[in-house]
Scaffold this active site. Structure first.
Site, PDB file in Angstrom:
ATOM      1  N   GLN A 122      48.912 -20.489  38.510  1.00 55.61           N
ATOM      2  CA  GLN A 122      50.050 -20.248  37.988  1.00 55.61           C
ATOM      3  C   GLN A 122      50.751 -21.504  37.265  1.00 55.61           C
ATOM      4  O   GLN A 122      51.153 -21.548  35.998  1.00 55.61           O
ATOM      5  CB  GLN A 122      51.133 -19.690  39.018  1.00 55.61           C
ATOM      6  N   GLY A 123      50.720 -22.617  37.826  1.00 54.49           N
ATOM      7  CA  GLY A 123      51.658 -23.507  37.489  1.00 54.49           C
ATOM      8  C   GLY A 123      51.388 -24.303  36.287  1.00 54.49           C
ATOM      9  O   GLY A 123      52.082 -24.157  35.283  1.00 54.49           O
ATOM     10  N   ARG A 170      45.362 -33.199  47.045  1.00 53.68           N
ATOM     11  CA  ARG A 170      45.445 -33.087  45.706  1.00 53.68           C
ATOM     12  C   ARG A 170      46.925 -32.700  45.140  1.00 53.68           C
ATOM     13  O   ARG A 170      47.678 -31.868  45.559  1.00 53.68           O
ATOM     14  CB  ARG A 170      44.806 -31.745  45.088  1.00 53.68           C
ATOM     15  N   THR A 209      40.543 -19.797  38.912  1.00 55.00           N
ATOM     16  CA  THR A 209      40.954 -20.161  37.667  1.00 55.00           C
ATOM     17  C   THR A 209      42.273 -18.800  37.293  1.00 55.00           C
ATOM     18  O   THR A 209      43.289 -19.468  36.813  1.00 55.00           O
ATOM     19  CB  THR A 209      40.263 -20.578  36.639  1.00 55.00           C
ATOM     20  N   LYS A 246      30.120 -14.068  40.564  1.00 53.99           N
ATOM     21  CA  LYS A 246      29.832 -13.018  41.595  1.00 53.99           C
ATOM     22  C   LYS A 246      30.404 -11.717  41.638  1.00 53.99           C
ATOM     23  O   LYS A 246      29.733 -10.761  42.271  1.00 53.99           O
ATOM     24  CB  LYS A 246      30.478 -13.783  42.830  1.00 53.99           C
ATOM     25  N   HIS A 267      44.807 -23.114  50.448  1.00 57.75           N
ATOM     26  CA  HIS A 267      44.796 -23.101  49.064  1.00 57.75           C
ATOM     27  C   HIS A 267      43.692 -23.833  48.222  1.00 57.75           C
ATOM     28  O   HIS A 267      43.245 -23.355  47.263  1.00 57.75           O
ATOM     29  CB  HIS A 267      46.067 -23.702  48.516  1.00 57.75           C
ATOM     30  N   GLU A 325      56.468 -30.872  38.821  1.00 60.22           N
ATOM     31  CA  GLU A 325      55.931 -30.235  40.200  1.00 60.22           C
ATOM     32  C   GLU A 325      56.059 -31.218  41.248  1.00 60.22           C
ATOM     33  O   GLU A 325      56.052 -32.573  40.938  1.00 60.22           O
ATOM     34  CB  GLU A 325      54.809 -29.563  40.029  1.00 60.22           C
ATOM     35  N   HIS A 370      48.810 -24.453  50.563  1.00 58.16           N
ATOM     36  CA  HIS A 370      49.769 -24.231  49.655  1.00 58.16           C
ATOM     37  C   HIS A 370      51.070 -24.035  50.305  1.00 58.16           C
ATOM     38  O   HIS A 370      51.292 -22.957  51.262  1.00 58.16           O
ATOM     39  CB  HIS A 370      49.786 -23.512  48.425  1.00 58.16           C
ATOM     40  N   ARG A 388      52.590 -31.672  48.614  1.00 55.03           N
ATOM     41  CA  ARG A 388      52.148 -30.298  49.220  1.00 55.03           C
ATOM     42  C   ARG A 388      51.867 -30.562  50.856  1.00 55.03           C
ATOM     43  O   ARG A 388      52.157 -29.645  51.515  1.00 55.03           O
ATOM     44  CB  ARG A 388      51.065 -29.723  48.579  1.00 55.03           C
ATOM     45  N   GLY A 426      34.488 -19.808  36.314  1.00 58.07           N
ATOM     46  CA  GLY A 426      36.057 -20.312  36.248  1.00 58.07           C
ATOM     47  C   GLY A 426      36.079 -21.363  35.085  1.00 58.07           C
ATOM     48  O   GLY A 426      35.203 -21.614  34.347  1.00 58.07           O
ATOM     49  N   ALA A 427      37.274 -22.292  35.002  1.00 59.37           N
ATOM     50  CA  ALA A 427      37.399 -23.079  34.083  1.00 59.37           C
ATOM     51  C   ALA A 427      36.506 -24.117  33.935  1.00 59.37           C
ATOM     52  O   ALA A 427      35.976 -24.504  32.859  1.00 59.37           O
ATOM     53  CB  ALA A 427      38.806 -23.935  34.161  1.00 59.37           C
TER      54      ALA A 427
END
Length: 560
Positions: free
Chosen positions: A52-53, A388, A48, A40, A353, A123, A246, A292, A19-20
Site C-alpha cells: 500500500q504505502g 526493514r 507486490t 504459482k 509481514h 512513514e 507489521h 516497525r 512480483g516487482a
C-alpha cells in the site's frame, strides 16, 4: 523404473516469481534473451500487488541520499551492509522514473508552482517525506503496469499456475566440475503434472515466508519457496531470525487480514488504547513514527499487559475529504466491514509481514551457485539489516532486478553454457495420497507454534520447544513426500517447515536482542555483535538440516 531423459521447456532465463522483482528483471532481459516468468497462481497474486504505502526515494530538495542511507542504517540496528544501502538509495530516483515511463500512475502534487512533482508522504523511521506512492495502492498499480508491459513483450513467456518444486543443479545430477544451476522441476497445477524446465540462468524472485506464522498480512503464496529450494541446492542463508511484524493490520475476525498502511501514521494517525490513551511516546521519542519493530513490540506489550485483543488507530481528527482522497482503498475496505475511519478509530494488531533474511547474494544478486540469482524479499542483500525500513522493499526489488539483469546480460554475452538433457521427474514409485489430512494438520500445527514460540517476543525455552516440534514435522513431511504424489499444499508445507527451522536455529544462535529479534533471555543488544550476520550453511553430505555456521557467539543463560 527410470524415466527417459527429457526437457519439457527450455529458456535462457527462468524467473520464478512474478512480483516487482521478477517482472522488472524480465523486462530488462527480454530484448535479447528468451525469458520465462513463472507464478504459482495468477500473475498478480503476490505481495507486490498488496503493498500500500509506496517506494522510498529522494526527491525533496531538503532531503539527501545521506539522510535516506542514515535512516535505513538506523532502522537496521547495525547489521546493514553500507554498500548495499548506498547502492539502493542512490538508484531510487532512476527506478521511480523508469516505472513512470512504463506508465505507473504515481500521485502528483497539485500545489501552486509544484504541479507535476511526485507527492511524497512519510512513514516510520524516515526523517523526511520521501515515499512516492500511487494513492494507497502503490503495489497494485506497479504490479498491474508491469504485467501489462510483460504481456506485450514478445520475448517473455508467462507461466501462470506453475509452482517450482526444486532446482536442478549439476551437483544433484552427479556432474563433474563446478556446480551450476540447470533448471527446475515445476508442478503444472492445471494438469497436476511435474514438468522439467531447462534454463542457463534461474532467478529466484519468490518473495518471503511470512505464511509460516498464523497471522500475516501476506497472501497465501508467501511460503518461503525460494529460500527452501536454494538451501536444498546448497546456498547459504542469512539473518532468518529477523522476521518483521507489521504493527497495524486490521483486527477483524470476520475477514482476511488487511494491512493498514504506515502512511496513515505518516499523515497523523495516532495509536491508542481502548480508552483513547496514546502510548507510543512511552516506548520511543519518535512516538507513532518509530520503526516497525519498536511499534510492534509496544502494541504486543500493551495487549498482553491489559489483556486486550487489539489497540486502535485514529485518524478521524483529519478532514474526511483528506482521508478519502489519500486513502481511498483503505477507507473503502474498512467501511465495508463497518468501520468509518473518518469518524472513529479502527482496531489494529501486529501480523507477520516481511522476511528480512534470505538467500545470501552479492550486489549483483548472485547466489553461491553459478547461474542462480535471488532478488527481492527472497534474498539477503544486506540492505535491511535487522529491520526493514518502511517502503524500502519495493525499492530493493527494482534496484537488484536491474543489477541482476545487467550481470546476466554480461555473462550471456561472454559465454553460453550449453544446456544438457535433464531427467524427467520420477514419480513411478509413489501413489495418490489417501491421508491429505496429514498435510492440513501439519500446516496448522506449524503456523500455530511459530506464532506462539517464535513471534514478536521470544525466549530460549520457547525456541527450543519450537525446534523439537519442527524436527518432528520435518520427519513426517519427508516421509509423506517420498511416498505420495505431490500437490501444491505439500510443496508449500515442505518449504515452510524447512524455513521455520532456519528461523528457529538462527534465533537460537543470536544471543542478544536486536532489531526484529527480541528475546527475554538476552534483552539488550550486544555491541560486539554489530555487523555480525547470522549465517547458516548447508552441509550437503549429511541428511536433514546440517550444523549451522553462525557469526554471533555468546554464552547462553546459565553457561559457565
Amino acid at each position: 523404473m527410470t524415466h527417459p531423459q527429457g526437457t519439457d521447456l527450455e529458456y535462457d532465463v527462468l524467473i520464478i516469481g512474478s512480483g516487482a522483482a521478477g517482472l522488472s528483471a524480465a523486462l530488462r532481459l527480454a530484448d535479447t534473451l528468451r525469458v520465462a516468468v513463472m507464478s504459482k497462481g495468477p500473475l498478480h497474486e503476490g505481495c507486490t500487488f498488496y503493498a500500500q504505502g509506496g517506494i522510498s526515494a529522494v526527491f525533496d530538495r531538503h532531503d539527501s541520499f545521506d539522510s535516506h542511507a542514515a535512516d535505513t542504517l538506523d532502522a537496521g540496528a547495525g547489521l546493514n551492509h553500507p554498500d548495499a544501502v548506498r547502492m539502493t538509495v542512490e538508484g531510487a530516483p532512476d527506478a521511480i522514473r523508469w516505472l513512470s515511463e512504463l506508465g505507473v500512475p504515481f500521485t502528483r502534487r497539485s500545489e501552486s508552482g509544484r504541479s507535476g512533482e511526485y507527492h511524497l508522504t512519510r512513514e516510520g523511521g524516515h526523517s523526511h517525506r520521501r515515499v512516492v506512492h500511487a494513492a494507497d495502492a502503490t503495489g497494485r498499480d506497479v504490479e498491474t503496469t508491469l504485467i501489462a508491459r510483460a504481456r506485450e513483450h514478445h520475448g517473455i513467456s508467462l507461466l501462470e499456475n506453475h509452482i517450482a518444486v526444486d532446482l536442478i543443479t549439476a551437483r544433484k545430477l552427479g556432474a563433474a566440475g563446478d556446480d551450476r544451476v540447470l533448471g527446475a522441476y515445476v508442478l503444472d497445477r492445471s494438469s497436476d503434472r511435474v514438468i522439467t524446465i531447462a534454463a542457463r540462468t534461474v532467478v529466484l524472485a519468490t518473495g518471503g515466508a511470512s505464511k509460516v506464522y498464523l497471522y500475516t498480512s501476506n497472501p497465501d503464496g508467501a511460503s518461503g519457496d525460494g529460500i527452501a529450494m536454494a538451501w536444498r541446492a546448497g546456498c547459504r542463508v542469512a539473518n532468518m531470525e529477523f522476521m518483521q511484524f507489521h504493527p497495524t493490520v486490521l483486527y477483524e475476525p470476520r475477514a482476511k487480514a488487511f494491512l493498514i498502511s504506515e502512511a496513515l501514521r505518516g499523515e497523523g494517525a495516532r495509536l491508542q488504547l481502548p480508552d483513547g490513551t496514546r502510548f507510543m511516546q512511552r516506548f520511543d521519542p519518535r512516538g507513532d513514527l518509530a520503526p516497525r519493530d519498536i511499534v510492534a513490540r509496544a502494541i504486543d506489550h500493551e495487549m498482553k499487559r491489559l489483556g486486550i485483543d487489539c489497540v486502535y488507530l485514529d485518524i478521524s481528527h483529519r478532514p474526511a475529504d483528506f482521508i478519502r482522497e489519500h486513502f481511498p482503498n483503505i477507507h473503502a475496505r474498512c467501511l465495508s466491514l463497518g468501520y468509518d475511519m473518518t469518524r472513529e478509530p479502527i482496531p489494529v494488531v501486529p501480523a507477520a509481514h516481511y522476511t528480512c533474511g534470505g538467500v545470501v547474494t552479492d550486489l549483483h544478486g548472485r547466489s553461491d551457485i553459478e547461474g542462480l540469482y535471488a532478488i527481492g524479499e527472497v534474498a539477503c542483500t544486506g540492505l535491511h539489516g535487522a529491520n526493514r525500513m518502511a517502503s524500502n522493499s519495493l525499492l530493493e526489488c527494482l534496484i537488484f532486478a536491474k543489477a541482476a539483469a545487467a550481470d546476466i546480460h554480461a555473462r550471456h554475452a561472454s559465454s553460453h553454457p550449453a544446456t544438457r538433457a535433464l531427467p524427467s521427474w520420477d514419480d513411478s514409485q509413489v501413489s495418490d495420497s489417501d491421508e491429505e489430512i496429514v498435510v492440513t494438520h501439519n500446516w496448522a500445527e506449524l503456523r500455530r507454534f511459530m506464532w506462539d514460540y517464535v513471534g514478536i517476543v521470544r525466549s530460549s525455552k520457547r525456541l527450543r520447544r519450537a525446534l523439537s516440534r519442527v524436527d518432528l514435522l520435518l520427519a513426517e513431511i519427508d516421509e509423506y513426500y517420498r511416498h505420495f504424489r505431490i500437490g501444491n499444499n505439500l510443496v508449500e508445507l515442505r518449504n515452510l517447515a524447512l524455513v521455520a527451522k532456519l528461523i528457529i536455529v538462527s534465533a537460537l544462535a543470536r544471543h542478544e536482542s536486536r532489531g526484529l529479534h527480541f528475546t527475554l533471555d538476552f534483552p539488550e543488544a550486544d555491541p560486539t555483535l554489530e555487523q555480525c550476520d547470522t549465517l547458516l550453511a548447508p552441509d550437503l553430505t549429511q541428511p536433514g538440516l546440517p550444523p549451522q555456521v553462525v557469526s554471533p557467539a555468546a554464552k547462553t543463560p546459565g553457561d559457565p
